[in-house]
Motif scaffolding. Structure first.
Motif, PDB file in Angstrom:
ATOM      1  N   GLN A 151      57.817 131.564  -7.723  1.00 18.68           N
ATOM      2  CA  GLN A 151      58.332 131.664  -9.092  1.00 18.68           C
ATOM      3  C   GLN A 151      59.326 130.529  -9.343  1.00 18.68           C
ATOM      4  OE1 GLN A 151      61.561 133.388 -10.289  1.00 18.68           O
ATOM      5  NE2 GLN A 151      60.919 133.636 -12.384  1.00 18.68           N
ATOM      6  N   HIS A 152      59.109 129.775 -10.437  1.00 21.46           N
ATOM      7  CA  HIS A 152      59.841 128.522 -10.626  1.00 21.46           C
ATOM      8  C   HIS A 152      61.354 128.720 -10.695  1.00 21.46           C
ATOM      9  CE1 HIS A 152      60.643 124.404 -11.725  1.00 21.46           C
ATOM     10  NE2 HIS A 152      61.421 124.851 -12.679  1.00 21.46           N
ATOM     11  N   LYS A 153      61.804 129.765 -11.340  1.00 25.82           N
ATOM     12  CA  LYS A 153      63.249 129.991 -11.482  1.00 25.82           C
ATOM     13  C   LYS A 153      63.907 130.121 -10.113  1.00 25.82           C
ATOM     14  CE  LYS A 153      66.493 132.742 -14.211  1.00 25.82           C
ATOM     15  NZ  LYS A 153      66.642 133.908 -15.118  1.00 25.82           N
ATOM     16  N   SER A 154      63.252 130.853  -9.225  1.00 27.02           N
ATOM     17  CA  SER A 154      63.787 131.034  -7.871  1.00 27.02           C
ATOM     18  C   SER A 154      63.689 129.730  -7.079  1.00 27.02           C
ATOM     19  CB  SER A 154      63.013 132.146  -7.159  1.00 27.02           C
ATOM     20  OG  SER A 154      63.385 132.222  -5.799  1.00 27.02           O
ATOM     21  N   PHE A 155      62.569 129.007  -7.233  1.00 27.84           N
ATOM     22  CA  PHE A 155      62.399 127.735  -6.527  1.00 27.84           C
ATOM     23  C   PHE A 155      63.473 126.728  -6.937  1.00 27.84           C
ATOM     24  CE2 PHE A 155      60.746 123.371  -6.966  1.00 27.84           C
ATOM     25  CZ  PHE A 155      60.587 123.048  -5.622  1.00 27.84           C
ATOM     26  N   ALA A 156      63.660 126.556  -8.261  1.00 27.47           N
ATOM     27  CA  ALA A 156      64.640 125.588  -8.756  1.00 27.47           C
ATOM     28  C   ALA A 156      66.040 125.933  -8.275  1.00 27.47           C
ATOM     29  CB  ALA A 156      64.598 125.544 -10.284  1.00 27.47           C
ATOM     30  N   ALA A 157      66.357 127.220  -8.225  1.00 25.04           N
ATOM     31  CA  ALA A 157      67.681 127.649  -7.760  1.00 25.04           C
ATOM     32  C   ALA A 157      67.848 127.393  -6.267  1.00 25.04           C
ATOM     33  CB  ALA A 157      67.878 129.133  -8.062  1.00 25.04           C
TER      34      ALA A 157
ATOM     35  N   ARG B  21      68.566 120.052 -12.877  1.00 26.85           N
ATOM     36  CA  ARG B  21      68.871 121.423 -13.315  1.00 26.85           C
ATOM     37  C   ARG B  21      67.614 122.145 -13.803  1.00 26.85           C
ATOM     38  NH1 ARG B  21      68.999 125.834 -14.127  1.00 26.85           N
ATOM     39  NH2 ARG B  21      70.464 127.168 -15.272  1.00 26.85           N
ATOM     40  N   VAL B  22      66.760 121.445 -14.529  1.00 26.12           N
ATOM     41  CA  VAL B  22      65.585 122.091 -15.133  1.00 26.12           C
ATOM     42  C   VAL B  22      64.477 122.328 -14.120  1.00 26.12           C
ATOM     43  CG1 VAL B  22      63.755 121.835 -16.841  1.00 26.12           C
ATOM     44  CG2 VAL B  22      66.085 121.168 -17.429  1.00 26.12           C
ATOM     45  N   THR B  23      64.182 121.309 -13.296  1.00 20.89           N
ATOM     46  CA  THR B  23      63.028 121.409 -12.391  1.00 20.89           C
ATOM     47  C   THR B  23      63.392 121.765 -10.961  1.00 20.89           C
ATOM     48  OG1 THR B  23      63.033 119.077 -11.724  1.00 20.89           O
ATOM     49  CG2 THR B  23      61.866 119.642 -13.762  1.00 20.89           C
ATOM     50  N   GLY B  24      64.667 121.588 -10.586  1.00 24.53           N
ATOM     51  CA  GLY B  24      65.068 121.853  -9.213  1.00 24.53           C
ATOM     52  C   GLY B  24      65.120 120.598  -8.360  1.00 24.53           C
ATOM     53  N   MET B  25      64.554 119.499  -8.852  1.00 20.63           N
ATOM     54  CA  MET B  25      64.562 118.231  -8.114  1.00 20.63           C
ATOM     55  C   MET B  25      64.431 117.090  -9.117  1.00 20.63           C
ATOM     56  SD  MET B  25      60.668 118.222  -6.569  1.00 20.63           S
ATOM     57  CE  MET B  25      60.370 116.451  -6.708  1.00 20.63           C
ATOM     58  N   GLY B  26      64.462 115.855  -8.624  1.00 21.84           N
ATOM     59  CA  GLY B  26      64.199 114.736  -9.513  1.00 21.84           C
ATOM     60  C   GLY B  26      65.354 113.788  -9.755  1.00 21.84           C
ATOM     61  N   PHE B  27      66.550 114.131  -9.253  1.00 22.05           N
ATOM     62  CA  PHE B  27      67.688 113.245  -9.510  1.00 22.05           C
ATOM     63  C   PHE B  27      67.429 111.842  -8.961  1.00 22.05           C
ATOM     64  CE2 PHE B  27      71.589 111.047  -8.733  1.00 22.05           C
ATOM     65  CZ  PHE B  27      72.361 111.329  -9.837  1.00 22.05           C
ATOM     66  N   ALA B  28      67.006 111.779  -7.699  1.00 20.13           N
ATOM     67  CA  ALA B  28      66.817 110.465  -7.075  1.00 20.13           C
ATOM     68  C   ALA B  28      65.714 109.662  -7.762  1.00 20.13           C
ATOM     69  CB  ALA B  28      66.494 110.642  -5.594  1.00 20.13           C
ATOM     70  N   LEU B  29      64.618 110.333  -8.154  1.00 26.74           N
ATOM     71  CA  LEU B  29      63.501 109.618  -8.777  1.00 26.74           C
ATOM     72  C   LEU B  29      63.901 108.984 -10.096  1.00 26.74           C
ATOM     73  CD1 LEU B  29      60.531 112.074  -8.110  1.00 26.74           C
ATOM     74  CD2 LEU B  29      60.953 109.877  -7.015  1.00 26.74           C
ATOM     75  N   VAL B  30      64.770 109.679 -10.844  1.00 29.54           N
ATOM     76  CA  VAL B  30      65.181 109.179 -12.156  1.00 29.54           C
ATOM     77  C   VAL B  30      66.289 108.138 -12.038  1.00 29.54           C
ATOM     78  CG1 VAL B  30      66.229 109.821 -14.363  1.00 29.54           C
ATOM     79  CG2 VAL B  30      64.489 111.296 -13.335  1.00 29.54           C
ATOM     80  N   ALA B  31      67.302 108.422 -11.233  1.00 23.62           N
ATOM     81  CA  ALA B  31      68.496 107.577 -11.205  1.00 23.62           C
ATOM     82  C   ALA B  31      68.429 106.422 -10.208  1.00 23.62           C
ATOM     83  CB  ALA B  31      69.728 108.438 -10.907  1.00 23.62           C
ATOM     84  N   ALA B  32      67.690 106.603  -9.107  1.00 24.55           N
ATOM     85  CA  ALA B  32      67.716 105.610  -8.026  1.00 24.55           C
ATOM     86  C   ALA B  32      67.364 104.189  -8.476  1.00 24.55           C
ATOM     87  CB  ALA B  32      66.797 106.052  -6.891  1.00 24.55           C
TER      88      ALA B  32
ATOM     89  N   HIS C  87      65.524 126.866 -22.755  1.00 24.52           N
ATOM     90  CA  HIS C  87      64.463 126.735 -23.763  1.00 24.52           C
ATOM     91  C   HIS C  87      63.148 126.184 -23.206  1.00 24.52           C
ATOM     92  CE1 HIS C  87      67.462 127.626 -26.834  1.00 24.52           C
ATOM     93  NE2 HIS C  87      68.241 126.700 -26.308  1.00 24.52           N
ATOM     94  N   VAL C  88      63.190 125.592 -22.005  1.00 21.02           N
ATOM     95  CA  VAL C  88      61.964 125.031 -21.425  1.00 21.02           C
ATOM     96  C   VAL C  88      61.194 126.153 -20.726  1.00 21.02           C
ATOM     97  CG1 VAL C  88      61.019 123.432 -19.714  1.00 21.02           C
ATOM     98  CG2 VAL C  88      62.992 122.757 -21.097  1.00 21.02           C
ATOM     99  N   PRO C  89      59.959 126.429 -21.151  1.00 16.67           N
ATOM    100  CA  PRO C  89      59.158 127.478 -20.509  1.00 16.67           C
ATOM    101  C   PRO C  89      58.896 127.154 -19.039  1.00 16.67           C
ATOM    102  CG  PRO C  89      58.170 126.771 -22.593  1.00 16.67           C
ATOM    103  CD  PRO C  89      59.244 125.781 -22.258  1.00 16.67           C
ATOM    104  N   ALA C  90      58.691 128.195 -18.227  1.00 17.97           N
ATOM    105  CA  ALA C  90      58.449 128.003 -16.795  1.00 17.97           C
ATOM    106  C   ALA C  90      57.246 127.100 -16.553  1.00 17.97           C
ATOM    107  CB  ALA C  90      58.239 129.355 -16.117  1.00 17.97           C
ATOM    108  N   ARG C  91      56.197 127.262 -17.386  1.00 16.64           N
ATOM    109  CA  ARG C  91      54.993 126.454 -17.225  1.00 16.64           C
ATOM    110  C   ARG C  91      55.295 124.970 -17.447  1.00 16.64           C
ATOM    111  NH1 ARG C  91      50.671 125.416 -14.452  1.00 16.64           N
ATOM    112  NH2 ARG C  91      49.018 124.387 -15.643  1.00 16.64           N
TER     113      ARG C  91
END
Length: 247
Positions: free
Chosen positions: A157-163, A19-30, A216-220
């Motif tokens: 822009q990160h918000k658009s990328f993550a979405a 949700r926050v970064t747009g990716m990463g589920f597999a890296l964390v949970a796999a 609350h997490v800044p785009a940077r």
């Protein structure tokens, strides 16, 4: 019981990171799901949870999705799956995994070193990113780093990328599940109903926490997390390839 708790915790973290970064589920949970269920069924459950998580997030971020980019990425990713399916039959898996991991790591490093240079937002670059993502997802199970490299290079822009990544990962995840259901239905994990409910609840909890964190997490900071996840994906691919080669 301890392993089950760790797996559910990993699902919560993976959904939140998605949700926050747009990716990463597999890296964390796999790693945890594979530990519990084995390499085949574990990966299928990662695909299921990843697709469900991405599909659920779509409705929360729909106004920020760049649908034109999504369509180009998804179409090129599906095309990238074809040569990967051929190559994995011709080239030993460890060689392919190590090569992909090294290319990803070098590419990310070059992008960060030359961070003042910006890649033009042209269709051919987007199409290339999607094709590489689909190729890498099929060959080594890491589709995210390729598109994150594109986002970094073009200053998307990160918000658009993550979405935009949510319908994208939902599409390639669903396609992967359909192909596995047709070619290898026995690979789908057989879990008690209570476990399926627990996994679903963990996905929901992760999404709720991710929604709160995203405010609350800044785009940077989110972009830095994205870069870290991309490097982890490259490292995990190299380690898996070396492990397969040695084993």
């Amino acid at each position: 019981m301890l392993t089950t708790g760790l797996v559910l915790g990993a699902v919560v973290m993976g959904a939140g990171m998605q949700r926050v970064t747009g990716m990463g589920f597999a890296l964390v949970a796999a790693p945890f799901l594979v530990l519990l269920l084995g390499p085949v069924e574990g990966v299928v459950l990662v695909n299921v949870c990843g697709a469900v998580t991405a599909g659920s997030i779509i409705f929360r971020v729909v106004k920020d999705i760049d649908w034109k980019r999504y369509l180009l990425l998804a179409a090129s990713a599906l095309l990238g799956i074809i040569p990967a399916a051929v190559l994995i039959r011709l080239i030993p898996a460890p060689v392919l995994e190590i090569s992909i991991g090294v290319i990803l790591a070098v590419g990310l490093t070059v992008l960060l070193v030359l961070k003042s240079a910006t890649l033009p937002e042209r269709r051919r670059y987007l199409f290339t990113a999607g094709g590489l993502s689909g190729f890498m997802n099929t060959a080594a199970g890491v589709g995210g780093p390729a598109v994150s490299m594109y986002s970094i290079a073009t200053r998307w822009q990160h918000k658009s990328f993550a979405a935009t990544m949510q319908p994208y990962f939902f599409t390639i995840g669903t396609f992967s599940l359909i192909s596995k259901a047709i070619t290898a239905p026995a690979s789908f994990p057989v879990l008690p109903a209570a476990m399926w409910l627990a996994v679903a609840a963990a996905c929901l909890a992760g999404l709720v926490l991710g929604d709160l964190a995203a405010k609350h997490v800044p785009a940077r900071a989110a972009q830095i997390l994205l870069i870290i996840l991309a490097y982890l994906g490259a490292a995990a691919t190299i380690i898996r390839g070396v492990s397969d080669a040695v084993g």
